[in-house]
Write a protein that holds these residues in place. Structure first.
Motif, PDB file in Angstrom:
ATOM      1  N   LYS A  67      15.492  47.398  26.557  1.00 43.74           N
ATOM      2  CA  LYS A  67      14.084  47.143  26.883  1.00 43.74           C
ATOM      3  C   LYS A  67      13.200  48.284  26.395  1.00 43.74           C
ATOM      4  N   GLU A  68      13.621  49.501  26.666  1.00 48.48           N
ATOM      5  CA  GLU A  68      12.834  50.672  26.259  1.00 48.48           C
ATOM      6  C   GLU A  68      12.819  50.832  24.745  1.00 48.48           C
ATOM      7  N   TYR A  69      13.918  50.473  24.105  1.00 49.73           N
ATOM      8  CA  TYR A  69      13.990  50.591  22.645  1.00 49.73           C
ATOM      9  C   TYR A  69      12.952  49.682  21.986  1.00 49.73           C
ATOM     10  N   PHE A  70      12.935  48.416  22.398  1.00 45.80           N
ATOM     11  CA  PHE A  70      12.031  47.456  21.768  1.00 45.80           C
ATOM     12  C   PHE A  70      10.571  47.669  22.184  1.00 45.80           C
ATOM     13  N   ALA A  71      10.359  48.397  23.299  1.00 46.07           N
ATOM     14  CA  ALA A  71       9.000  48.693  23.730  1.00 46.07           C
ATOM     15  C   ALA A  71       8.442  49.938  23.047  1.00 46.07           C
ATOM     16  N   SER A  72       9.290  50.642  22.312  1.00 48.90           N
ATOM     17  CA  SER A  72       8.885  51.878  21.641  1.00 48.90           C
ATOM     18  C   SER A  72       8.658  51.639  20.154  1.00 48.90           C
ATOM     19  N   GLU A  73       8.452  52.752  19.430  1.00 47.21           N
ATOM     20  CA  GLU A  73       8.293  52.681  17.979  1.00 47.21           C
ATOM     21  C   GLU A  73       9.629  52.779  17.239  1.00 47.21           C
ATOM     22  N   GLN A  74      10.719  52.877  18.002  1.00 46.17           N
ATOM     23  CA  GLN A  74      12.033  53.057  17.402  1.00 46.17           C
ATOM     24  C   GLN A  74      12.421  51.970  16.404  1.00 46.17           C
ATOM     25  N   PRO A  75      12.155  50.682  16.694  1.00 36.54           N
ATOM     26  CA  PRO A  75      12.536  49.662  15.712  1.00 36.54           C
ATOM     27  C   PRO A  75      11.896  49.884  14.339  1.00 36.54           C
ATOM     28  N   LEU A  76      10.616  50.300  14.329  1.00 33.82           N
ATOM     29  CA  LEU A  76       9.927  50.564  13.065  1.00 33.82           C
ATOM     30  C   LEU A  76      10.547  51.756  12.333  1.00 33.82           C
ATOM     31  N   LEU A  77      10.967  52.739  13.112  1.00 34.34           N
ATOM     32  CA  LEU A  77      11.496  53.970  12.531  1.00 34.34           C
ATOM     33  C   LEU A  77      12.969  53.857  12.156  1.00 34.34           C
ATOM     34  N   SER A  78      13.754  53.196  13.019  1.00 33.57           N
ATOM     35  CA  SER A  78      15.206  53.211  12.859  1.00 33.57           C
ATOM     36  C   SER A  78      15.846  51.850  12.647  1.00 33.57           C
ATOM     37  N   GLY A  79      15.064  50.791  12.742  1.00 34.13           N
ATOM     38  CA  GLY A  79      15.631  49.467  12.571  1.00 34.13           C
ATOM     39  C   GLY A  79      16.190  48.910  13.867  1.00 34.13           C
ATOM     40  N   LEU A  80      17.062  47.948  13.755  1.00 34.28           N
ATOM     41  CA  LEU A  80      17.645  47.306  14.927  1.00 34.28           C
ATOM     42  C   LEU A  80      18.561  48.266  15.674  1.00 34.28           C
ATOM     43  N   PRO A  81      18.603  48.168  17.007  1.00 34.38           N
ATOM     44  CA  PRO A  81      19.499  49.058  17.768  1.00 34.38           C
ATOM     45  C   PRO A  81      20.959  48.697  17.516  1.00 34.38           C
ATOM     46  N   SER A  82      21.798  49.690  17.375  1.00 33.54           N
ATOM     47  CA  SER A  82      23.221  49.456  17.155  1.00 33.54           C
ATOM     48  C   SER A  82      23.974  49.584  18.478  1.00 33.54           C
ATOM     49  N   VAL A  83      25.192  49.078  18.493  1.00 31.71           N
ATOM     50  CA  VAL A  83      26.039  49.226  19.677  1.00 31.71           C
ATOM     51  C   VAL A  83      26.309  50.710  19.913  1.00 31.71           C
ATOM     52  N   LYS A  84      26.520  51.451  18.837  1.00 28.05           N
ATOM     53  CA  LYS A  84      26.792  52.888  18.947  1.00 28.05           C
ATOM     54  C   LYS A  84      25.613  53.610  19.594  1.00 28.05           C
ATOM     55  N   TYR A  85      24.386  53.261  19.193  1.00 27.18           N
ATOM     56  CA  TYR A  85      23.193  53.885  19.772  1.00 27.18           C
ATOM     57  C   TYR A  85      23.139  53.630  21.279  1.00 27.18           C
ATOM     58  N   CYS A  86      23.351  52.388  21.672  1.00 25.51           N
ATOM     59  CA  CYS A  86      23.286  52.026  23.094  1.00 25.51           C
ATOM     60  C   CYS A  86      24.378  52.738  23.886  1.00 25.51           C
TER      61      CYS A  86
END
Length: 298
Positions: free
Chosen positions: A199-218
């Motif tokens: 939820k916090e990932y998609f609410a931030s600027e991270q998708p624009l900067l880093s792309g889709l969240p990975s399992v490793k990131y989570c």
């Protein structure tokens, strides 16, 4: 920085703890019968499974430290760093270890399926804590493998030893499933935090900067390993970690699509897609219609 001992073979490890090598590719070590040895961090290029009978203090596993509890099984795969920080004085070990070289299982059923035993890639704080009955089963497995090692090597030796190791690992898989169930309250907390991370990932600027969240990131955000997160989710929900990420992505996408001032391409970029057509393809596969069709429907 402390020194790291490299172990490439069964014989090297046996020599380190003063144990006779009965087979060049596999060993069962009863540390109560081993010589006192210098504890150190060890870069293992063999598979190793350690069962400790007592707490042995601050242990290094990978890049983390862990207070190794009594009755705990830890799994080490080739390439990992494992060990206990020593004080320069040799000490008597405790517990039992099963070690086997990758060459032992090449060309066998176990060799083909070794990656399915994902607990070899768990972090040390995700170790397997055995019940008294489970320890009896594990000790029986140790005895069976030891019997074969003490038997003169013949044409049946490798088949029987590998079969016993595979049985050992299958029991561990069962016991881990029990641990997932008995630690249900802990698992629920991880699931809730996993949802918050997404939820916090998609609410931030991270998708624009880093792309889709990975399992490793989570997993890193949750301080657990990717494999442990995936196995936990599969056990609790029947879905993989990647499937959970995709479901959350679709939920967020549906909300964004309601904003008619943004184009589908803009929404795709905001979600972390490099190419809008990839977003359209994923959305249609999941929802049954394209993002544009979904927008017009609503």
């Amino acid at each position: 920085m402390s020194n790291i001992t490299k172990v490439d073979s069964i014989t090297e490890y046996n020599n380190m703890v003063g144990i006779e090598t009965l087979h060049p590719l596999v060993s069962v070590i009863d540390f109560s019968k081993a010589e006192p040895f210098h504890y150190s961090k060890t870069h293992m290029n063999i598979y190793a499974i350690f069962l400790k009978d007592i707490k042995c203090g601050n242990m290094t596993y990978g890049i983390n430290n862990y207070d190794y509890e009594e009755g705990t099984l830890i799994f080490v795969s080739p390439g990992q760093v494992f060990g206990v920080e020593g004080d320069g004085k040799p000490k008597k070990g405790a517990g039992t270890a099963l070690l086997f070289h990758p060459d032992l299982i090449h060309g066998t059923s176990l060799g083909k399926h070794i990656d399915e035993y994902t607990f070899f890639s768990y972090e040390v704080n995700e170790a397997l804590h055995l019940s008294a009955r489970e320890r009896e089963v594990i000790n029986e497995c140790f005895k069976n493998i030891t019997y074969e090692l003490e038997h003169a090597i013949d044409t049946h030796s490798k088949t029987l030893i590998v079969s016993y190791i595979e049985l050992f690992l299958n029991y561990c898989k069962r016991f881990y499933e029990r641990q997932f169930v008995t630690r249900n309250h802990v698992n629920k907390d991880i699931l809730a935090r996993f949802e918050t991370v997404l939820k916090e990932y998609f609410a931030s600027e991270q998708p624009l900067l880093s792309g889709l969240p990975s399992v490793k990131y989570c997993a890193e955000k949750l301080f657990i390993s990717s494999n442990y997160l995936g196995d936990l989710l599969k056990k609790e929900t029947g879905k993989s970690a990647q499937e959970h990420i995709q479901l959350k992505l679709i939920d967020v996408a549906k909300e964004k699509i309601f904003d008619s001032e943004k184009s589908i391409s803009e929404i795709a970029y905001e979600l972390g897609f490099k190419h809008p057509q990839h977003f359209t393809r994923m959305f249609k596969k999941s929802v049954g219609m394209s993002p544009s069709e979904y927008r017009n429907m609503n």
